[in-house]
Design a protein around this motif. Sequence first.
Motif, short mmCIF file in Angstrom:
data_model
loop_
_atom_site.label_atom_id
_atom_site.label_comp_id
_atom_site.label_asym_id
_atom_site.label_seq_id
_atom_site.Cartn_x
_atom_site.Cartn_y
_atom_site.Cartn_z
N ALA A 13 103.34 37.04 10.29
CA ALA A 13 101.93 37.38 9.80
C ALA A 13 101.50 36.12 8.73
CB ALA A 13 101.96 38.60 8.96
N GLY A 14 102.37 35.78 8.02
CA GLY A 14 102.06 34.68 7.30
C GLY A 14 101.77 33.30 7.98
N ILE A 15 102.59 33.08 8.96
CA ILE A 15 102.51 31.80 9.90
C ILE A 15 100.98 31.99 10.50
CG2 ILE A 15 103.25 30.73 11.95
CD1 ILE A 15 106.19 31.17 10.65
N ILE A 16 100.66 33.23 11.05
CA ILE A 16 99.45 33.35 11.91
C ILE A 16 98.26 33.29 10.88
CG2 ILE A 16 98.11 35.17 13.03
CD1 ILE A 16 100.98 36.16 14.26
N PHE A 17 98.36 33.48 9.86
CA PHE A 17 97.23 33.60 8.53
C PHE A 17 97.05 32.18 8.35
CE2 PHE A 17 96.23 32.90 4.19
CZ PHE A 17 95.27 33.78 3.92
N LEU A 18 98.09 31.47 8.29
CA LEU A 18 98.07 30.16 7.91
C LEU A 18 97.52 29.21 9.38
CD1 LEU A 18 101.25 28.88 6.23
CD2 LEU A 18 98.75 29.18 5.28
N ILE A 19 97.80 29.69 10.53
CA ILE A 19 97.10 29.03 11.75
C ILE A 19 95.83 29.18 11.76
CG2 ILE A 19 97.05 29.37 14.13
CD1 ILE A 19 100.27 29.25 14.27
N VAL A 20 95.36 30.51 11.45
CA VAL A 20 94.01 30.84 11.52
C VAL A 20 93.10 30.11 10.42
CG1 VAL A 20 92.31 32.83 11.08
CG2 VAL A 20 94.26 33.26 12.39
N ILE A 21 93.56 29.95 9.30
CA ILE A 21 92.71 29.21 8.17
C ILE A 21 92.69 27.53 8.78
CG2 ILE A 21 93.03 28.56 5.87
CD1 ILE A 21 92.38 31.35 6.20
N VAL A 22 93.89 27.17 9.08
CA VAL A 22 94.02 25.80 9.36
C VAL A 22 93.01 25.37 10.53
CG1 VAL A 22 95.44 23.82 9.97
CG2 VAL A 22 96.12 25.29 8.37
N THR A 23 93.18 26.29 11.60
CA THR A 23 92.30 25.81 12.87
C THR A 23 91.02 26.22 12.76
OG1 THR A 23 92.95 28.11 13.87
CG2 THR A 23 94.53 26.11 14.46
N SER A 24 90.27 26.91 11.66
CA SER A 24 89.04 27.29 11.71
C SER A 24 88.11 26.29 11.76
CB SER A 24 88.76 28.01 10.43
OG SER A 24 89.13 27.58 9.18
N PRO A 25 88.25 25.18 11.15
CA PRO A 25 87.42 24.06 11.51
C PRO A 25 87.28 23.47 12.66
CG PRO A 25 88.75 23.40 9.44
CD PRO A 25 89.39 24.79 9.99
N LEU A 26 88.48 23.40 13.50
CA LEU A 26 88.37 23.24 14.93
C LEU A 26 87.53 24.17 15.95
CD1 LEU A 26 89.41 21.37 17.39
CD2 LEU A 26 91.33 22.92 17.39
N ARG A 27 87.65 25.40 15.35
CA ARG A 27 86.85 26.34 16.15
C ARG A 27 85.46 26.19 15.80
NH1 ARG A 27 90.80 29.89 13.91
NH2 ARG A 27 89.53 30.93 12.89
N VAL A 28 84.94 25.87 14.82
CA VAL A 28 83.74 25.64 14.42
C VAL A 28 83.13 24.42 15.29
CG1 VAL A 28 82.01 24.87 12.60
CG2 VAL A 28 83.75 26.62 12.08
N LYS A 29 83.83 23.34 15.40
CA LYS A 29 83.34 22.21 16.29
C LYS A 29 83.31 22.91 17.82
CE LYS A 29 85.43 18.48 13.45
NZ LYS A 29 86.43 17.31 13.64
N LEU A 30 83.98 23.43 18.30
CA LEU A 30 83.96 24.09 19.43
C LEU A 30 82.82 24.74 19.74
CD1 LEU A 30 87.74 24.72 20.51
CD2 LEU A 30 86.44 23.02 21.12
N VAL A 31 82.35 25.90 18.77
CA VAL A 31 81.50 26.61 18.77
C VAL A 31 80.19 25.88 18.78
CG1 VAL A 31 80.04 28.32 17.77
CG2 VAL A 31 82.32 28.73 17.97
N LEU A 32 80.09 24.65 17.88
CA LEU A 32 78.73 24.02 17.81
C LEU A 32 78.70 22.96 19.00
CD1 LEU A 32 79.18 22.67 13.94
CD2 LEU A 32 77.34 24.40 14.99
N LYS A 33 79.64 22.67 19.65
CA LYS A 33 79.57 21.86 20.78
C LYS A 33 79.00 22.81 21.79
CE LYS A 33 82.30 18.97 23.78
NZ LYS A 33 83.59 18.33 23.94
N LYS A 34 79.49 23.90 22.00
CA LYS A 34 79.00 24.84 22.91
C LYS A 34 77.48 24.99 22.65
CE LYS A 34 81.73 28.31 23.36
NZ LYS A 34 82.38 29.60 23.42
N ALA A 35 77.13 25.34 21.30
CA ALA A 35 75.76 25.87 20.64
C ALA A 35 74.61 24.69 21.31
CB ALA A 35 75.66 26.14 19.35
N GLY A 36 75.07 23.44 21.08
CA GLY A 36 73.82 22.38 21.49
C GLY A 36 73.05 21.93 20.37
N GLU A 37 71.93 21.65 20.47
CA GLU A 37 70.91 21.35 19.40
C GLU A 37 70.53 22.37 18.52
OE1 GLU A 37 66.68 18.75 18.98
OE2 GLU A 37 68.01 18.70 20.80
N ILE A 38 70.43 22.27 17.34
CA ILE A 38 69.82 23.32 16.65
C ILE A 38 68.20 23.32 16.68
CG2 ILE A 38 69.64 21.94 14.23
CD1 ILE A 38 70.54 25.02 12.99
#
Length: 173
Positions: A13-38
């Motif tokens: 659970a601790g490893i998954i917790f760290l993975i979630v925290i560390v990968t959150s900027p990457l997930r934001v970049k993917l969402v923003l790429k999908k979202a397009g122009e604001i």
Amino acid sequence: MYSINNQFVAICAGIIFLIVIVTSPLRVKLVLKKAGEIKIRFTKKNIVLQYFIVVVSAVIIALLYFRNLGLLNSVIVSAVAVLGTVMGTEEIVLNGCSGLYENGIIANGRFLGMQEIYCIADDSSGSSEIRYTNRISVQTEKRGIVNFSFLTEEERTAVFEELIKIKPSLKKS
């Protein structure tokens, strides 16, 4: 008697917790790429509660390492803590970029694509039931009705009008 299985669950659970925290900027970049122009940026919401949820989730996972709850209970508590972490971090990282984009809406810690929206409801119509003037209800195919709340009625009106401009096929219901 303390079980090694409980420690293993807490470490996983601790490893998954760290993975979630560390990968959150990457997930934001993917969402923003999908979202397009604001098109319209939403007012940032207070996210103290989300920070609290992430911190409490970390504390729960740490306590599981030292406390024997039994294997099944440890797995359930770990899953709840990891789920709380995922939901809290999504809301925290997406709060800074919440808004109406050309390909979707980012709000409430999630991305809703324009292709999923097939109907929007204008809550400003005069009806006998209670009106929520700072909310837009969106009907989707998979998620059902999704509500977006805004801090001001002017912000809601601007988003409503921009939604119609971006996707004119949306019908008012």
